[in-house]
Motif scaffolding. Structure first.
Motif, mmCIF file in Angstrom:
data_model
loop_
_atom_site.group_PDB
_atom_site.id
_atom_site.type_symbol
_atom_site.label_atom_id
_atom_site.label_comp_id
_atom_site.label_asym_id
_atom_site.label_seq_id
_atom_site.Cartn_x
_atom_site.Cartn_y
_atom_site.Cartn_z
ATOM 1 N N MET A 237 0.818 -1.199 0.000
ATOM 2 C CA MET A 237 0.000 0.000 0.000
ATOM 3 C C MET A 237 0.864 1.267 0.000
ATOM 4 O O MET A 237 0.621 2.202 -0.764
ATOM 5 C CB MET A 237 -0.908 -0.014 1.244
ATOM 6 N N LYS A 238 1.884 1.287 0.845
ATOM 7 C CA LYS A 238 2.724 2.479 0.972
ATOM 8 C C LYS A 238 3.486 2.765 -0.316
ATOM 9 O O LYS A 238 3.714 3.916 -0.666
ATOM 10 C CB LYS A 238 3.693 2.317 2.141
ATOM 11 N N GLU A 239 3.902 1.691 -1.012
ATOM 12 C CA GLU A 239 4.642 1.864 -2.267
ATOM 13 C C GLU A 239 3.800 2.602 -3.297
ATOM 14 O O GLU A 239 4.268 3.549 -3.943
ATOM 15 C CB GLU A 239 5.069 0.510 -2.821
ATOM 16 N N LEU A 240 2.550 2.185 -3.442
ATOM 17 C CA LEU A 240 1.684 2.813 -4.430
ATOM 18 C C LEU A 240 1.346 4.248 -4.050
ATOM 19 O O LEU A 240 1.282 5.128 -4.907
ATOM 20 C CB LEU A 240 0.395 2.004 -4.592
ATOM 21 N N GLN A 241 1.121 4.515 -2.773
ATOM 22 C CA GLN A 241 0.811 5.878 -2.346
ATOM 23 C C GLN A 241 1.979 6.814 -2.627
ATOM 24 O O GLN A 241 1.795 7.943 -3.085
ATOM 25 C CB GLN A 241 0.464 5.903 -0.853
ATOM 26 N N SER A 242 3.190 6.335 -2.369
ATOM 27 C CA SER A 242 4.375 7.146 -2.631
ATOM 28 C C SER A 242 4.554 7.398 -4.126
ATOM 29 O O SER A 242 4.842 8.534 -4.552
ATOM 30 C CB SER A 242 5.617 6.446 -2.064
ATOM 31 N N LEU A 243 4.370 6.359 -4.947
ATOM 32 C CA LEU A 243 4.483 6.505 -6.401
ATOM 33 C C LEU A 243 3.444 7.489 -6.937
ATOM 34 O O LEU A 243 3.744 8.316 -7.801
ATOM 35 C CB LEU A 243 4.323 5.154 -7.083
ATOM 36 N N LEU A 244 2.231 7.407 -6.402
ATOM 37 C CA LEU A 244 1.162 8.295 -6.859
ATOM 38 C C LEU A 244 1.462 9.736 -6.501
ATOM 39 O O LEU A 244 1.239 10.650 -7.298
ATOM 40 C CB LEU A 244 -0.173 7.864 -6.253
ATOM 41 N N SER A 245 1.942 9.966 -5.307
ATOM 42 C CA SER A 245 2.267 11.322 -4.877
ATOM 43 C C SER A 245 3.262 11.975 -5.829
ATOM 44 O O SER A 245 3.078 13.122 -6.267
ATOM 45 C CB SER A 245 2.841 11.297 -3.456
ATOM 46 N N GLU A 246 4.302 11.235 -6.189
ATOM 47 C CA GLU A 246 5.324 11.765 -7.101
ATOM 48 C C GLU A 246 4.766 11.944 -8.508
ATOM 49 O O GLU A 246 5.030 12.958 -9.168
ATOM 50 C CB GLU A 246 6.532 10.823 -7.121
ATOM 51 N N GLU A 247 4.004 10.953 -8.975
ATOM 52 C CA GLU A 247 3.453 11.001 -10.331
ATOM 53 C C GLU A 247 2.493 12.171 -10.505
ATOM 54 O O GLU A 247 2.556 12.903 -11.499
ATOM 55 C CB GLU A 247 2.729 9.682 -10.631
#
Length: 334
Positions: A237-247
């Motif tokens: 979950m944390k990986e996707l949230q971090s990727l989304l924030s940057e994207e």
């Protein structure tokens, strides 16, 4: 110049207010929030002529969990994050800041549906209180790039007035990828850690952004896991949230491009909506057949689901439109 601005303002009123209820519109054009503030929270006049906003109203988490589990398909990550976020917000007697969630995924994956389930349950299914749910469409309410400064002022007034009327107000912004650049930052003062702003407490308000931007990134991660023979349930979950924030911060078409809301960490949760697989589309078709009052024809369910599973072109693992066109396909097939 002032006369010209006034003319532009009033010419836009019909365009800007269709999705607002009478209360919101009156606040927008006449400053009715002042009247609300003059009335005590339990005034008989307020309750009989307008609507009561009972601060004791809380979301029934067990009911909303059941709704999400039974009605939303293939979105275990989104459901987990949403339930956790709502639980933390509701269990705090006086949250330090409003709850801000940003939903990201392909069209048809359930972003709008989940936000509607939240809205339906937020006020204990009391239909009249849905006037405290405010839905803004970027395309409908903010169509002209040249009017961004006017939109900023109006948006601030709408939020200030409606939270004054009901602290537990829900604001849903759809089509964020169509939002004029910089507009959403105008609500930043209301989203931070403030006890009150000019006598108004915003901590119980909830803001949800619906965004197709980031959907490709979410799909890329899900597809990579599949190709490596890993389950989508194992995606961190944390990986996707971090990727989304940057994207989303780098994406010029996200509505949050270089947004201060991201820079200052005012968005509490970036919620990923995974692409829907064949088995999830089957469940959508099945649910639609029930909704339309038809028997659950397994052959028809298979036919529609197979036709909608089209991405990538070789593997045909996901539906590029999610369940967006299921209703019309079922109608045409019966």
């Amino acid at each position: 110049m002032k006369l010209m601005n006034a003319a532009v303002f009033f010419s836009l009123v019909p365009t800007l207010t269709p999705a607002l209820d009478p209360l919101s519109t009156s606040i927008f054009v006449g400053g009715a929030a002042v009247t609300w503030q003059l009335l005590s929270p339990h005034s008989w006049l307020k309750c009989s002529l307008l609507e009561c906003c009972n601060m004791k109203d809380t979301l029934n988490l067990s009911v909303i969990k059941m709704d999400l589990d039974q009605k939303v398909f293939g979105q275990h990550l989104a459901i987990q994050i949403v339930l956790r976020a709502l639980s933390a917000n509701m269990h705090s007697k006086r949250p330090r800041k409003p709850l801000v969630m940003s939903f990201h995924g392909w069209t048809g994956t359930g972003k709008s549906f989940v936000s509607s389930i939240i809205a339906e349950n937020l006020y204990q299914l009391n239909i009249p209180r849905r006037r405290f749910v405010h839905h803004f469409s970027a395309v409908l309410h903010f169509p002209h790039l040249s009017h961004v400064y006017l939109y900023k002022e109006q948006l601030q007034n709408w939020i200030r007035g409606n939270v004054s009327a009901c602290p537990r107000s829900l604001f849903i912004f759809s089509e964020m990828d169509q939002m004029p650049r910089g507009l959403i930052d105008s609500i930043m003062p209301f989203l931070g850690y403030h006890e009150e702003i000019n006598g108004v407490y915003y901590g119980k308000a909830i803001f949800i952004f619906l965004n197709n931007a980031g959907g490709d990134k979410v799909t890329q991660v899900a597809l990579d896991y599949w190709r490596r023979l890993k389950r989508r349930e194992d995606i961190p979950m944390k990986e996707l949230q971090s990727l989304l924030s940057e994207e989303i911060f780098r994406n010029r078409n996200s509505g949050l491009f270089h947004s201060q809301l991201i820079q200052k960490n005012f968005i509490d949760y970036f919620v990923p909506f995974l692409p829907l697989e064949y088995k999830h589309v089957r469940e959508c078709v099945r649910a639609e057949l029930r909704m339309q009052g038809h028997p659950e024809d397994e052959d028809l369910i298979t036919e529609i689901a197979l036709a909608m599973t089209d991405y990538p072109s070789e593997e045909r693992l996901y539906s590029s439109k999610g369940c967006k066109t299921v209703a019309s396909r079922v109608t045409l097939s019966i």
